[in-house]
Design a protein around this motif. Sequence first.
Motif, PDB file in Angstrom:
ATOM      1  N   VAL A 375      -1.380  63.954  93.644  1.00 62.42           N
ATOM      2  CA  VAL A 375      -1.192  64.471  92.283  1.00 62.42           C
ATOM      3  C   VAL A 375      -0.296  65.709  92.270  1.00 62.42           C
ATOM      4  O   VAL A 375      -0.479  66.639  93.052  1.00 62.42           O
ATOM      5  N   ILE A 376       0.697  65.679  91.388  1.00 60.39           N
ATOM      6  CA  ILE A 376       1.473  66.890  91.091  1.00 60.39           C
ATOM      7  C   ILE A 376       1.472  67.104  89.584  1.00 60.39           C
ATOM      8  O   ILE A 376       1.152  66.197  88.815  1.00 60.39           O
ATOM      9  N   ASN A 377       1.854  68.293  89.185  1.00 60.81           N
ATOM     10  CA  ASN A 377       1.768  68.690  87.780  1.00 60.81           C
ATOM     11  C   ASN A 377       3.155  69.037  87.246  1.00 60.81           C
ATOM     12  O   ASN A 377       3.860  69.834  87.855  1.00 60.81           O
ATOM     13  N   LEU A 378       3.545  68.415  86.143  1.00 57.56           N
ATOM     14  CA  LEU A 378       4.800  68.833  85.499  1.00 57.56           C
ATOM     15  C   LEU A 378       4.501  69.982  84.544  1.00 57.56           C
ATOM     16  O   LEU A 378       3.481  69.964  83.864  1.00 57.56           O
ATOM     17  N   PRO A 379       5.388  70.981  84.463  1.00 59.61           N
ATOM     18  CA  PRO A 379       5.115  72.140  83.609  1.00 59.61           C
ATOM     19  C   PRO A 379       4.932  71.744  82.142  1.00 59.61           C
ATOM     20  O   PRO A 379       5.689  70.930  81.612  1.00 59.61           O
ATOM     21  N   LEU A 380       3.891  72.301  81.516  1.00 62.61           N
ATOM     22  CA  LEU A 380       3.645  72.065  80.086  1.00 62.61           C
ATOM     23  C   LEU A 380       3.740  73.351  79.282  1.00 62.61           C
ATOM     24  O   LEU A 380       3.900  73.312  78.068  1.00 62.61           O
ATOM     25  N   SER A 381       3.605  74.497  79.958  1.00 62.34           N
ATOM     26  CA  SER A 381       3.638  75.766  79.223  1.00 62.34           C
ATOM     27  C   SER A 381       5.063  76.311  79.219  1.00 62.34           C
ATOM     28  O   SER A 381       5.278  77.489  79.437  1.00 62.34           O
ATOM     29  N   CYS A 382       6.019  75.413  79.008  1.00 59.34           N
ATOM     30  CA  CYS A 382       7.421  75.817  78.995  1.00 59.34           C
ATOM     31  C   CYS A 382       8.018  75.456  77.633  1.00 59.34           C
ATOM     32  O   CYS A 382       7.355  74.836  76.805  1.00 59.34           O
ATOM     33  N   SER A 383       9.266  75.840  77.405  1.00 58.99           N
ATOM     34  CA  SER A 383       9.916  75.519  76.127  1.00 58.99           C
ATOM     35  C   SER A 383      10.361  74.057  76.141  1.00 58.99           C
ATOM     36  O   SER A 383      10.381  73.406  77.190  1.00 58.99           O
ATOM     37  N   PHE A 384      10.741  73.544  74.977  1.00 60.42           N
ATOM     38  CA  PHE A 384      11.239  72.160  74.917  1.00 60.42           C
ATOM     39  C   PHE A 384      12.506  72.007  75.758  1.00 60.42           C
ATOM     40  O   PHE A 384      12.682  71.015  76.456  1.00 60.42           O
ATOM     41  N   ALA A 385      13.380  73.019  75.683  1.00 60.83           N
ATOM     42  CA  ALA A 385      14.616  72.952  76.476  1.00 60.83           C
ATOM     43  C   ALA A 385      14.275  72.866  77.968  1.00 60.83           C
ATOM     44  O   ALA A 385      14.867  72.087  78.714  1.00 60.83           O
ATOM     45  N   GLU A 386      13.295  73.662  78.393  1.00 62.25           N
ATOM     46  CA  GLU A 386      12.897  73.634  79.807  1.00 62.25           C
ATOM     47  C   GLU A 386      12.303  72.273  80.190  1.00 62.25           C
ATOM     48  O   GLU A 386      12.557  71.766  81.279  1.00 62.25           O
ATOM     49  N   SER A 387      11.530  71.691  79.272  1.00 66.56           N
ATOM     50  CA  SER A 387      10.938  70.383  79.605  1.00 66.56           C
ATOM     51  C   SER A 387      12.030  69.324  79.739  1.00 66.56           C
ATOM     52  O   SER A 387      11.906  68.403  80.555  1.00 66.56           O
ATOM     53  N   ARG A 388      13.099  69.455  78.967  1.00 70.87           N
ATOM     54  CA  ARG A 388      14.217  68.509  79.121  1.00 70.87           C
ATOM     55  C   ARG A 388      14.869  68.681  80.496  1.00 70.87           C
ATOM     56  O   ARG A 388      15.258  67.709  81.130  1.00 70.87           O
ATOM     57  N   HIS A 389      14.942  69.923  80.948  1.00 65.10           N
ATOM     58  CA  HIS A 389      15.487  70.170  82.284  1.00 65.10           C
ATOM     59  C   HIS A 389      14.592  69.538  83.361  1.00 65.10           C
ATOM     60  O   HIS A 389      15.094  68.903  84.293  1.00 65.10           O
ATOM     61  N   VAL A 390      13.295  69.706  83.201  1.00 66.89           N
ATOM     62  CA  VAL A 390      12.356  69.127  84.173  1.00 66.89           C
ATOM     63  C   VAL A 390      12.564  67.610  84.253  1.00 66.89           C
ATOM     64  O   VAL A 390      12.687  67.038  85.343  1.00 66.89           O
ATOM     65  N   ALA A 391      12.623  66.956  83.073  1.00 69.15           N
ATOM     66  CA  ALA A 391      12.795  65.492  83.062  1.00 69.15           C
ATOM     67  C   ALA A 391      14.137  65.112  83.688  1.00 69.15           C
ATOM     68  O   ALA A 391      14.218  64.145  84.458  1.00 69.15           O
ATOM     69  N   SER A 392      15.179  65.884  83.393  1.00 69.14           N
ATOM     70  CA  SER A 392      16.499  65.504  83.910  1.00 69.14           C
ATOM     71  C   SER A 392      16.562  65.679  85.430  1.00 69.14           C
ATOM     72  O   SER A 392      17.225  64.910  86.116  1.00 69.14           O
ATOM     73  N   VAL A 393      15.846  66.675  85.956  1.00 68.04           N
ATOM     74  CA  VAL A 393      15.811  66.842  87.415  1.00 68.04           C
ATOM     75  C   VAL A 393      15.167  65.610  88.058  1.00 68.04           C
ATOM     76  O   VAL A 393      15.665  65.068  89.043  1.00 68.04           O
ATOM     77  N   LEU A 394      14.067  65.138  87.468  1.00 69.19           N
ATOM     78  CA  LEU A 394      13.417  63.947  88.028  1.00 69.19           C
ATOM     79  C   LEU A 394      14.327  62.724  87.898  1.00 69.19           C
ATOM     80  O   LEU A 394      14.477  61.948  88.840  1.00 69.19           O
ATOM     81  N   LEU A 395      14.950  62.598  86.725  1.00 71.55           N
ATOM     82  CA  LEU A 395      15.779  61.403  86.494  1.00 71.55           C
ATOM     83  C   LEU A 395      17.041  61.410  87.362  1.00 71.55           C
ATOM     84  O   LEU A 395      17.587  60.347  87.663  1.00 71.55           O
ATOM     85  N   SER A 396      17.488  62.593  87.762  1.00 79.19           N
ATOM     86  CA  SER A 396      18.700  62.659  88.592  1.00 79.19           C
ATOM     87  C   SER A 396      18.472  61.999  89.954  1.00 79.19           C
ATOM     88  O   SER A 396      19.406  61.649  90.662  1.00 79.19           O
ATOM     89  N   GLU A 397      17.190  61.790  90.308  1.00 82.36           N
ATOM     90  CA  GLU A 397      16.825  61.052  91.515  1.00 82.36           C
ATOM     91  C   GLU A 397      17.383  59.635  91.496  1.00 82.36           C
ATOM     92  O   GLU A 397      17.519  59.009  92.529  1.00 82.36           O
ATOM     93  N   LEU A 398      17.591  59.129  90.284  1.00 89.77           N
ATOM     94  CA  LEU A 398      17.985  57.710  90.165  1.00 89.77           C
ATOM     95  C   LEU A 398      19.441  57.507  90.554  1.00 89.77           C
ATOM     96  O   LEU A 398      19.865  56.391  90.841  1.00 89.77           O
ATOM     97  N   ASN A 399      20.216  58.571  90.558  1.00 92.62           N
ATOM     98  CA  ASN A 399      21.662  58.418  90.826  1.00 92.62           C
ATOM     99  C   ASN A 399      21.953  58.222  92.316  1.00 92.62           C
ATOM    100  O   ASN A 399      21.247  58.725  93.149  1.00 92.62           O
TER     101      ASN A 399
END
Length: 399
Positions: A375-399
């Motif tokens: 189990v790992i935890n994605l940040p939730l106490s961050c801004s919406f812009a920061e959460s988009r960055h978190v998702a994009s970092v994970l999705l960049s794995e696909l490239n």
Amino acid sequence: MIPRLKPRFGLAEILTAAHVGHDGDIKRFENEFAHLAEQNRAVTFPYGRTALVALLDTMGLKGKDVILPAYTCVVVAHAVIISGNKPVFVDSQEHDFNMDIEAASAKVNENTGAIIMTSLFGYPVDLDALDAFRERFPHVKIIQDCAHSFLADWRGRGVQKEGVAAIYGLNISKLMSSIFGGMVTTDDEELYDALLKWRVRHLQPSSWSKSLSRMLYLLATYPAFYGPLYGFVNYLERNGFLDRFVRYYDESLIEMPADYLVCMTPLEARVGIVQTRRYGDIIRHRRDIAAYYNATLAPYAGKLGILLPPNVEGATYSHFAVQTARKAELMEKALNHGVQLGEVIEYCVPAMSSYAGSLQPDESFPVAERFSHTVINLPLSCSFAESRHVASVLLSELN
Ligand SMILES: *Cc1c(COP(=O)(O)O)cnc(C)c1O
């Protein structure tokens, strides 16, 4: 850097902390918190674990079996031991991280005194299953551990109300915070009176120096969680320099903090009042970010090698708990992109050396063991812009 968690302290918390306090602040915090929890009574304690010790003791439980999840915060098991009872661990269910009530039923005997139902990561306990349990075992008292789930609801029913009482933890890693602190809520007037008496008998009054140290701790959270500085804090933490502040357990010891029997300070109560008023906003924000992660990551979860948490209505999302066999790799990669993916509950309590003596030879906890490694935890106490960055970092794995 985007921290794995962050207390939602603003200006109001500092301003209220700067006032001279008095004991009436504690009472006001309890009244406001009881109102928030839609319960008649609330009683503050220095920690959530102290609240649990007090509760078990005032319920008259001694030398009893107390059922609790194998996958939960270790301090819960410590509190059961310190209260003079025996922890009986139960494995988790796959679909929502919570204790398997079916498996718990199999461990009930005539010496079972209580069951601690935990809405882990904010996923509400299945109250339909709990109703059936209650009917089958009327002698077992139900305690709700709401440290991850203040006000989570199961199909419209608040989990905190479904037992003798509920406990909450209020340190800075929780959904809302009074710096440190814990709480019990209940509708039972007799239990309430007994808890007040317990507090007088067992707790020392808080001192000036405790208030001062809490004030300094509060002030330190502002720079510590400030994005540009957090990278440095993370460096200190990774290298062990912050162990005194961030390590909350030692694998081989069953112990309580030195001040676990010293009352909550009025300063903490005033911060708690401000946070009680913010609570609705805090939860709305976390639910929005969780919904965003779910929608954005779901189509790629398989390819990324991650399993997203369940999408449960009424959850309060203390964490966004993702399971992955690639834990270390993803954490390292995210860190290189300025995102701290936290580990959460990276242990199975009965597998810790200090609990080896509490187990039957045939007991095993395969699901909880797996969670502890994946189990790992994605940040939730961050801004919406920061959460988009978190998702994009994970999705960049696909490239
Ligand atoms: C944090 C926590 C507690 C108790 O909190 P403390 O205030 O640290 O004693 C209890 N149960 C769970 C599940 C927790 O995460």
